[in-house]
Design an enzyme around this catalytic site. Structure first.
Site, PDB file in Angstrom:
ATOM      1  N   HIS A 160       0.814  -1.212  -0.080  1.00 30.03           N
ATOM      2  CA  HIS A 160       0.146  -0.103   0.125  1.00 30.03           C
ATOM      3  C   HIS A 160       0.874   1.240   0.163  1.00 30.03           C
ATOM      4  O   HIS A 160       1.277   1.881   1.104  1.00 30.03           O
ATOM      5  CB  HIS A 160      -0.736   0.053   1.381  1.00 30.03           C
ATOM      6  CG  HIS A 160      -2.054   0.868   1.341  1.00 30.03           C
ATOM      7  ND1 HIS A 160      -3.446   0.767   1.327  1.00 30.03           N
ATOM      8  CD2 HIS A 160      -2.097   2.400   0.987  1.00 30.03           C
ATOM      9  CE1 HIS A 160      -4.219   1.870   1.166  1.00 30.03           C
ATOM     10  NE2 HIS A 160      -3.328   2.872   1.011  1.00 30.03           N
ATOM     11  N   GLY A 205      -9.609   7.804  -1.739  1.00 29.24           N
ATOM     12  CA  GLY A 205     -10.482   9.068  -1.544  1.00 29.24           C
ATOM     13  C   GLY A 205     -11.178   9.003  -0.303  1.00 29.24           C
ATOM     14  O   GLY A 205     -11.219   8.048   0.525  1.00 29.24           O
ATOM     15  N   ASP A 260       1.684   9.095  -5.962  1.00 28.77           N
ATOM     16  CA  ASP A 260       1.610  10.864  -6.009  1.00 28.77           C
ATOM     17  C   ASP A 260       1.569  11.158  -4.299  1.00 28.77           C
ATOM     18  O   ASP A 260       1.617  12.426  -4.144  1.00 28.77           O
ATOM     19  CB  ASP A 260       0.171  11.451  -6.492  1.00 28.77           C
ATOM     20  CG  ASP A 260      -0.934  10.609  -5.937  1.00 28.77           C
ATOM     21  OD1 ASP A 260      -0.758   9.378  -4.989  1.00 28.77           O
ATOM     22  OD2 ASP A 260      -2.049  11.239  -6.051  1.00 28.77           O
ATOM     23  N   ASP A 298       1.822   3.983   2.872  1.00 33.92           N
ATOM     24  CA  ASP A 298       0.730   4.732   2.373  1.00 33.92           C
ATOM     25  C   ASP A 298       1.446   5.850   1.782  1.00 33.92           C
ATOM     26  O   ASP A 298       1.497   5.766   0.136  1.00 33.92           O
ATOM     27  CB  ASP A 298       0.007   5.549   3.363  1.00 33.92           C
ATOM     28  CG  ASP A 298      -1.308   5.708   3.125  1.00 33.92           C
ATOM     29  OD1 ASP A 298      -2.010   5.759   1.904  1.00 33.92           O
ATOM     30  OD2 ASP A 298      -2.314   6.428   4.091  1.00 33.92           O
ATOM     31  N   HIS A 314       1.290   5.087  -2.356  1.00 37.19           N
ATOM     32  CA  HIS A 314       0.643   5.965  -3.425  1.00 37.19           C
ATOM     33  C   HIS A 314       1.757   6.658  -4.180  1.00 37.19           C
ATOM     34  O   HIS A 314       2.693   7.284  -3.547  1.00 37.19           O
ATOM     35  CB  HIS A 314      -0.290   6.837  -2.819  1.00 37.19           C
ATOM     36  CG  HIS A 314      -1.731   6.285  -2.302  1.00 37.19           C
ATOM     37  ND1 HIS A 314      -2.826   6.309  -3.027  1.00 37.19           N
ATOM     38  CD2 HIS A 314      -1.887   5.732  -1.054  1.00 37.19           C
ATOM     39  CE1 HIS A 314      -3.521   5.862  -2.145  1.00 37.19           C
ATOM     40  NE2 HIS A 314      -3.218   5.423  -1.039  1.00 37.19           N
ATOM     41  N   HIS A 354      -9.870   0.675  -0.304  1.00 35.95           N
ATOM     42  CA  HIS A 354      -9.762   1.617   1.014  1.00 35.95           C
ATOM     43  C   HIS A 354     -11.058   1.401   1.961  1.00 35.95           C
ATOM     44  O   HIS A 354     -11.931   1.882   1.470  1.00 35.95           O
ATOM     45  CB  HIS A 354      -9.441   2.843   0.775  1.00 35.95           C
ATOM     46  CG  HIS A 354      -8.178   3.414   0.404  1.00 35.95           C
ATOM     47  ND1 HIS A 354      -7.629   2.736  -1.120  1.00 35.95           N
ATOM     48  CD2 HIS A 354      -7.035   4.207   0.929  1.00 35.95           C
ATOM     49  CE1 HIS A 354      -6.105   3.410  -1.178  1.00 35.95           C
ATOM     50  NE2 HIS A 354      -5.892   4.092  -0.157  1.00 35.95           N
ATOM     51  N   GLU A 399     -10.645   2.969   7.507  1.00 35.08           N
ATOM     52  CA  GLU A 399      -9.740   3.957   7.885  1.00 35.08           C
ATOM     53  C   GLU A 399     -10.731   5.248   8.447  1.00 35.08           C
ATOM     54  O   GLU A 399     -10.508   5.328   9.691  1.00 35.08           O
ATOM     55  CB  GLU A 399      -8.949   4.456   6.669  1.00 35.08           C
ATOM     56  CG  GLU A 399      -7.952   5.665   6.999  1.00 35.08           C
ATOM     57  CD  GLU A 399      -7.162   5.949   5.870  1.00 35.08           C
ATOM     58  OE1 GLU A 399      -6.196   6.786   5.974  1.00 35.08           O
ATOM     59  OE2 GLU A 399      -7.766   5.938   4.711  1.00 35.08           O
TER      60      GLU A 399
END
Length: 386
Positions: free
Chosen positions: A31, A193, A35, A312, A33, A220, A223
């Protein structure tokens, strides 16, 4: 509900791994990202190249601090706002290629031997790229990063995960894109998101398509939102893994005498060996956990859930896989054996064929940890110190 005896005592160990051992240990990342993992200097360079003048800082060191402080707000929504800057500078083929290549290099230098890195193609179309051009640029960047890592004596394999934004309406399109590139570097699908108000059930058509195609996907869930999002991700959508899943702790009770009771959802997650893509530092930033010592991963590890350790967003959290494990070693007294347990869990849960997962475990991960443990034993027997 199921119950069992549980002790709060952390088993004593003769020695904890040093930061250098943690860095050298083979690690698996599920996991991360794209960006959310740029080098601050790269953000500055790319912004200057396209005339993007909205960065809060142009000094790389100060910019890195700004990202961490902005993300450390206790709000998932505020945390997600930081991505406006990174996505803004990732709109050309050259930028995507560079960011992907540097991602693979950075992970390899940190001891990561296998990684699944996710990104949302729909967020990189502002300069005229097509979805296909975005995917191909990132895939080529990952391959280049793998080559650079090998040249520097590191081994890594990176698989791309295509993400659809849960507040948008392109999930089926991105799922179809995932399927089209499944033999060309893309290993699975995800939605991401803000969770509140945007349940995964909005995208059932995408998940049904992926299931018909026998493709892999994670969601996701659990969380910012609680048990209902986990239940929906599993029972309505059929997710293979849970992105974060930290709120599964809400279905576990610990009595004063140490007895643990698992609710039906927690029991299902554990018994079905559903992987939890846990991201400790990120969870602290978004208030999904209060401290490393109180992070649910400690209890979930003792209860033998399929817990994994992840980053993350390395830029926003100022973290790496080694730093995540350093925090857990300090908080829970984890040893190399614990690190290997988490790493094997992650490799078992990867979205690549079984024989390839097994080869990574037997040929890379276990030998890597065996070497570190042998070194520790040698030092202990020759110097009397761990």
């Amino acid at each position: 509900m199921t119950s069992e005896t549980f002790s709060h005592t952390i088993p004593g160990q003769p020695s904890l791994p040093s930061p250098e051992q943690i860095r050298r240990a083979p690690k698996v990342l599920l996991h991360d990202h794209l960006d959310g993992g740029l080098r601050p200097a790269t953000v500055v360079d790319l912004a200057a190249a396209i005339g993007y003048d909205k960065l809060p800082e142009t000094d790389p060191e100060k910019l890195g601090v700004w990202f961490r402080e902005a993300a450390d707000s206790g709000s998932l929504e505020r945390y997600l706002e930081t991505f406006a800057h990174t996505c803004a500078v990732m709109q050309t083929r050259e930028a995507l290629f560079r960011v992907a290549a540097e991602c693979a290099e950075d992970l390899a230098a940190d001891g990561v031997v296998y990684a699944e890195v996710r990104y949302a193609p729909e967020q990189h179309l502002e300069a005229g790229l097509t979805l296909e051009q975005v995917v191909e640029a990132v895939n080529e960047g990952f391959r280049e990063g793998e080559r650079r890592a090998r040249a520097n004596g590191h081994r890594i394999r990176v698989g791309a995960m295509l993400t659809a934004m849960r507040h948008a309406a392109r999930a089926l399109e991105i799922a179809e894109l995932t399927n089209n590139y499944r033999d060309s570097g893309v290993v699975g699908f995800d939605i991401a998101g803000a969770e509140a108000g945007f349940p995964p059930t909005r995208h059932l058509d995408a998940f049904e398509f992926l299931k018909r195609e026998n493709n892999h996907f994670t969601i996701h869930a659990g969380e910012a939102f609680g048990l209902p999002s986990i239940w929906q991700a599993l029972q309505w959508c059929g997710a293979d893994r849970l992105g974060h899943g930290v709120r599964i702790i809400d279905d576990i009770e610990i009595a004063e005498d140490g007895t643990v009771k698992l609710g039906r959802l927690a029991s299902y997650v554990r018994d079905k060996r559903i992987p939890l893509e846990m991201c400790p530092t990120s969870n602290l930033q978004t208030a999904a956990a209060t401290s490393y010592e109180e992070h649910p991963i400690g209890l979930l590890r003792k209860l033998h859930f399929r817990a994994t350790v992840n980053t993350d967003n390395r830029l926003m959290s100022g973290t790496s896989m080694s730093r995540e494990f350093e925090h857990l070693v300090k908080a829970f007294g984890y040893t190399l054996d614990d690190m290997q347990w988490f790493t094997v869990n992650a490799m078992k849960s990867a979205f690549i064929p079984f024989d390839e997962r097994l080869a990574m475990i037997n040929d890379v991960i276990k030998p890597g940890y065996a070497e570190l443990k042998s070194e520790w034993l040698f030092r202990q027997t020759t110097t009397g110190t761990a």
